[in-house]
Design an enzyme around this catalytic site. Structure first.
Site, mmCIF file in Angstrom:
data_model
loop_
_atom_site.group_PDB
_atom_site.id
_atom_site.type_symbol
_atom_site.label_atom_id
_atom_site.label_comp_id
_atom_site.label_asym_id
_atom_site.label_seq_id
_atom_site.Cartn_x
_atom_site.Cartn_y
_atom_site.Cartn_z
ATOM 1 N N ASP A 171 0.801 -1.228 0.000
ATOM 2 C CA ASP A 171 0.000 0.000 0.000
ATOM 3 C C ASP A 171 0.834 1.279 0.000
ATOM 4 O OD1 ASP A 171 0.859 0.377 2.707
ATOM 5 O OD2 ASP A 171 -0.838 -0.786 3.440
ATOM 6 N N ARG A 241 0.848 6.924 0.011
ATOM 7 C CA ARG A 241 0.120 5.886 0.767
ATOM 8 C C ARG A 241 -1.226 5.725 0.091
ATOM 9 N NH1 ARG A 241 -2.577 2.533 3.241
ATOM 10 N NH2 ARG A 241 -2.305 1.939 5.431
ATOM 11 N N ASP A 246 -5.404 -1.062 3.449
ATOM 12 C CA ASP A 246 -4.291 -1.385 4.348
ATOM 13 C C ASP A 246 -3.819 -2.786 3.987
ATOM 14 O OD1 ASP A 246 -2.432 -1.212 6.323
ATOM 15 O OD2 ASP A 246 -3.849 -1.171 8.006
ATOM 16 N N GLU A 249 1.378 -6.457 6.657
ATOM 17 C CA GLU A 249 2.801 -6.159 6.792
ATOM 18 C C GLU A 249 3.618 -7.300 6.180
ATOM 19 O OE1 GLU A 249 3.954 -3.301 7.928
ATOM 20 O OE2 GLU A 249 1.924 -2.582 8.311
ATOM 21 N N ARG A 283 3.590 11.156 4.308
ATOM 22 C CA ARG A 283 3.258 10.569 3.015
ATOM 23 C C ARG A 283 1.980 11.192 2.462
ATOM 24 N NH1 ARG A 283 3.222 4.344 4.896
ATOM 25 N NH2 ARG A 283 1.742 5.343 6.319
#
Length: 351
Positions: A171, A241, A246, A249, A283
């Protein structure tokens, strides 16, 4: 027509305000033009001049030599013979235009009107080559589902092709915008302009230590010199971003897959980015489109990201996530995948 072109070229190029540095300001405009001409296609990298004067110069050169500018073929789809036909038409149309166009918007409209009937990709490629405004600012959408692009966007970016290393995860991506873009050209700090010119001189003298130091000065200011088609381009850096989603990770399930899909969608391509906000990390938060495809839509439909509903209430994004859940696509193959924002919160609490 030649006089009109030379006048426009001179008007746009004879003022050294954006290129002279230090003690070199004593030279006249003619010396600066000679230096500019010696730099060949420097006009296309945004350091020395804008798209209006670059096009005027190339039309004038075509009138004299019947040669189209080097590097144009990388931006358009048609042959050199077709390109020669365009410049022939531009020469004739410029001779007949009263008055001659002189702003970037006027020149862009002039090109579009003159080349009406030619392939859209060619016309837009020609405009992009000179950093001139495209026919309209609306983002094309080939999927039929993307949200309205006029809903609160603060500004729009048209980027240079994306490098693979620029994709941080599923993302986040770093993009660069050429300072040939009229909006960017007006904002380049004078120290950055001066450093870019001095760096070019240092490289010409093979003084790479000085050139590297100047490039660090440029990068520290949020810019970078990029080599595109063997031409140095001064470009501004933006960290983006992706708005409303989302991604897992990197150490979470499907974190790697999300990044790989974003790389596949973006790398090597120019993007249109609509900026809506800035996050706490500095961002830009925005929507990304690539060849008319809404990237957040694609990532949600492939089940590789979550809809970030706490910050984005768009029902389209919620629906695309729901559809992927029902089909058990991607990360939804798991009955209870961990939310990335909860994963991050748990890691913070464990420290």
């Amino acid at each position: 027509m030649g006089n009109a072109l030379r006048f426009l070229y001179g008007e746009c190029c004879s003022k050294p305000t954006t290129t002279t540095t230090g003690g070199g300001g004593g030279g006249g405009g003619g010396n600066w033009v000679n230096q500019h001409q010696h730099q060949s296609h420097a006009a296309h990298h945004g350091v020395t001049t804008g798209g209006v004067s670059a096009l005027a110069r190339d039309i004038h050169q075509f009138e004299l030599t019947s040669k189209v500018p080097e590097g144009l073929s990388k931006h358009v789809v048609s042959s050199k013979k077709a390109q020669s036909n365009w410049y022939g038409k531009l020469c004739e149309a410029w001779a007949q235009s009263q008055p001659s166009p002189n702003s970037s918007e006027e020149v862009s409209k002039f090109v579009i009107d003159t080349l009406k009937g030619h392939k859209k990709a060619d016309v837009e490629g020609l405009l992009s080559f000179y950093g001139l405004p495209l026919p309209n600012s609306k983002v094309e959408n080939t999927t039929g589902h993307a949200p309205s692009v006029a809903n609160g966007a603060k500004y729009e970016l048209d980027t240079l092709p994306v490098d693979e290393k620029a994709v941080a995860d599923g993302d986040t991506v770093t993009v660069y915008v050429s300072t040939l873009n009229p909006k960017e050209a007006a904002c380049v700090p004078k120290p950055v302009q001066a450093a870019a010119v001095e760096r070019a001189k240092a490289r010409a003298q093979r003084n790479y230590t000085k050139a590297d130091a100047l490039h660090k000065q440029i990068t520290d200011a949020g810019y970078r010199m990029l080599n595109i088609e063997n031409h140095e381009i001064l470009a501004r850096k933006y960290r983006i971003r992706l708005r409303g989603i989302d991604a897992p990770e990197s150490s979470m399930p499907y974190g790697k897959e999300a990044k790989e899909e974003l790389i596949r969608l973006l790398v090597g391509k120019s993007l249109k980015v609509l900026i809506f906000d800035e996050d706490r990390y500095g961002r830009c938060v925005g929507d990304i489109y690539c060849n008319g495809v809404f990237i957040q839509e694609r990532m949600l439909k492939k089940g590789l990201v979550w809809h970030y509903g706490a910050y984005d209430k768009r029902p389209e994004l919620e629906k695309w996530e729901k559809d992927a859940r029902q089909k058990r696509i991607g990360l939804w193959a798991s009955s209870n995948p961990e939310k990335p924002w909860e994963w991050r919160k748990n890691r913070r609490e464990q420290r």
